[in-house]
Enzyme design. Structure first.
Site, short mmCIF file in Angstrom:
data_model
loop_
_atom_site.label_atom_id
_atom_site.label_comp_id
_atom_site.label_asym_id
_atom_site.label_seq_id
_atom_site.Cartn_x
_atom_site.Cartn_y
_atom_site.Cartn_z
N ASP A 124 0.85 -1.18 0.00
CA ASP A 124 0.00 0.00 0.00
C ASP A 124 0.89 1.24 0.00
O ASP A 124 1.83 1.34 0.79
CB ASP A 124 -0.89 0.01 1.25
CG ASP A 124 -2.36 0.12 0.90
OD1 ASP A 124 -2.70 1.08 0.20
OD2 ASP A 124 -3.15 -0.74 1.30
N ASP A 140 -3.16 4.43 -2.45
CA ASP A 140 -4.32 4.82 -1.65
C ASP A 140 -4.82 6.21 -2.06
O ASP A 140 -4.03 7.14 -2.24
CB ASP A 140 -3.91 4.83 -0.17
CG ASP A 140 -5.05 5.13 0.77
OD1 ASP A 140 -5.99 4.32 0.84
OD2 ASP A 140 -5.01 6.17 1.45
N HIS A 173 -10.84 -4.28 2.42
CA HIS A 173 -10.82 -3.88 3.84
C HIS A 173 -11.76 -2.72 4.14
O HIS A 173 -12.03 -2.43 5.31
CB HIS A 173 -9.39 -3.50 4.24
CG HIS A 173 -8.89 -2.29 3.51
ND1 HIS A 173 -8.60 -2.31 2.16
CD2 HIS A 173 -8.65 -1.02 3.92
CE1 HIS A 173 -8.21 -1.11 1.78
NE2 HIS A 173 -8.23 -0.30 2.83
#
Length: 556
Positions: A101, A204, A332
């Protein structure tokens, strides 16, 4: 232009690990890197060849690791850099690549850059962030923008008339990408991990990194005031191409961007290969079909037509060299898919899980599996706000407690859409803490671990896990899944989603029933020359059973 960049990701099946919930290697109640290492043979058995690892960087964990204090080190409860390098090596030994990430829209407020920025008004780090004078002698924020966690987008700097911008929690100040030094820092971070052997990044909220610089008030909105100023900003494409030029092209890596509020037109600009920006983005339009205006707390009834139309729009829109899709139905931030999208997470959980997997897995693009999806894990069975840790949920809960309007609009759906539904500990067996740990985990284990767990799934030949293995093998064996065209059949059927993937050698027909009752198969007249290869029922006839799916192949 010379580039080491290849298209290996088109043949990948990617498994997302949320580290704090995957496996606890040292029995402190929190998942960690040694725990992940202990389960790599399980991932190899499943058949995945790439892992997306949610953040493991050093962090105060105000937003479960999406608030990074040090981009070059590991959060100590997760392990050490030595552990990380061992995990990377062990993955590569098993033919599994690793994407990390990348969180560079914001840092943690505990990052040394932000600390230095606050400490000294003349610090060069001051311009690493958006710090502006407030209105009314500093008593009011610079503008009326709101962020993604149900709060205003500015927080005051104590002892001054200035405020700093944060589109997420106040502990996540936004980086100022207008500053070339910030861009240099990000390039250095990328190359640090790529040089270590990491195979790419999930970027992200990457479509937020460019902001309009007028910082004016925007028209008030129920959801996000100011989004026209900070979503897909004016220099977004310039910044992304810069990252490609200065980092990605020198490595055989892949990038997938988390897009926020992106249209198909926006998406094509981001992923069209000749633009050299991103390889894929996560498009959320199909996961927004059961909410209003892209706000997950505003529920609306699921319809298959809306779901199919959304997926089809991007299947066709990114065809013919326009780009490549990411295929997912859970992550998630999304609640569990089974029991959602018109399906059943009780007595027809297995059938529903297999059908949903089949539906998205054989579309054009790279499929992602979220941990626990392959055994049909369900939403949390929590009943009290005290059971949840999700910062977003707690902020929304406060809103519903303080406002009758918000309580009426979203109160009923609050718990069922919490991000913690996907973050409950992985259910490895039926012991007290589901084999995740030997001590009480950071988030309570779902009670249904007694019958939904990996140990049981591996033993059961008809399990969801074993069906996923078959799906993954099917993808590997049929090139039309990678390079074939996409065509919908019976596109107005409100109960059945059927489509064909086809290249010059074969045609693959996928049929998925979204009905909880038996219905007539609308494709009965389309089956000439096709051979049934895979189904979630042993017997197949002219009638489709509840949530039945079938995969047919016709060779040319």
């Amino acid at each position: 232009m010379n580039s080491k960049h290849t298209n290996w990701y088109k043949n990948a099946v990617i498994y997302q690990i949320y580290p704090r919930s995957f496996c606890d290697g040292n029995n402190d109640g929190l998942g960690d890197i040694p725990g992940i290492i202990s389960k790599l043979d399980y991932l190899k058995e499943l058949g995945v060849n790439c892992v997306w690892l949610s953040p493991v960087y050093d962090s105060p964990q105000k937003d479960n690791g999406y608030d990074i204090a040090d981009y070059r080190d590991i959060y100590k409860p997760f392990g050490t850099l030595k552990d990380f390098k061992k995990m990377l090596d062990e993955m590569h030994k098993r033919g599994i690549r690793l994407i990390m990430d990348l969180v560079v829209n914001h840092t943690s407020s505990e990052h040394k850059w932000f600390k230095e920025a606050l400490k000294d008004k003349n610090s060069p780090y001051r311009d690493y962030y958006y710090i502006r004078k407030g209105k009314k002698n500093g008593k009011k924020p610079p503008n009326n923008w709101t962020g993604f966690f149900g709060e205003g987008a500015w927080s005051p700097i104590e002892g001054s008339d200035e405020w700093y911008l944060h589109l997420f929690a106040k502990e996540q100040p936004d980086l100022n990408w207008e500053n070339p030094k910030v861009r240099d820092e990000v390039v250095d971070i990328l190359r640090y991990w790529l040089d270590m052997g990491v195979d790419g990044f999930r970027c992200d909220v990457i479509t937020l990194i460019s902001k309009k610089q007028d910082f004016k008030n925007r028209f008030p909105s129920l959801a996000l005031t100011g989004k026209d100023a900070y979503v897909n900003g004016p220099r977004l494409h310039e910044y992304l191409h810069m990252l490609y030029e200065r980092a990605y092209k020198d490595y055989d890596c892949m990038t997938v961007g988390e897009s926020v509020l992106c249209s198909l037109k926006d998406t094509i600009k981001l992923v069209k290969p000749e633009n050299e920006e991103l390889d894929m983005i996560f498009n959320f339009s199909h996961t927004d079909v059961d909410n209003l205006f892209g706000v997950k707390y505003l529920h609306r009834k699921f319809t298959l037509n809306r779901f199919r139309n959304s997926l089809t729009k991007y299947q066709l829109g990114l065809a013919n060299g326009n780009g490549w899709n990411s295929l997912f139905i859970e992550n998630h931030d999304q609640r569990r898919c089974v029991g959602r999208f018109g399906t059943n997470d009780k007595e027809l959980r297995k059938e529903s899980s297999k059908m949903l997997a089949t539906t998205y897995f054989l579309l054009s693009g790279t499929p992602f599996i979220y941990q626990g999806q392959e055994i049909g894990m369900t939403n949390a069975d929590y009943e009290s706000i005290d059971d949840y840790q999700d910062v977003e949920l707690h902020n929304m809960y406060k809103l519903t407690q303080s406002s009758i309007l918000y309580r009426t609009l979203i109160g009923k759906h609050l718990f069922e859409v919490s991000r913690d539904n996907a973050r409950t500990p992985m259910q490895w067996d039926d012991t007290e803490f589901a084999g995740f740990s030997k001590v009480k985990p950071w988030l309570r284990v779902n009670k249904n671990k007694e019958f939904i767990n990996v140990k049981e799934s591996i033993k059961d030949v008809n399990s969801i896990f074993n069906y996923f293995k078959e799906l993954i093998n099917f993808r590997k064996e049929h090139q039309a899944i990678i390079d074939g065209s996409y065509k919908v059949l019976h596109g107005h059927n409100s109960k059945v989603y059927s489509y064909v993937r086809e290249n010059e050698k074969e045609s693959i027909l996928v049929i998925s029933s979204f009905s909880n009752k038996e219905i007539k198969n609308p494709c009965n007249n389309d089956l000439a020359g096709y051979v049934l290869k895979l189904s979630n029922y042993k017997e197949n006839n002219l009638i489709l059973k509840s949530y039945e799916c079938r995969i047919y192949v016709k060779e040319k």
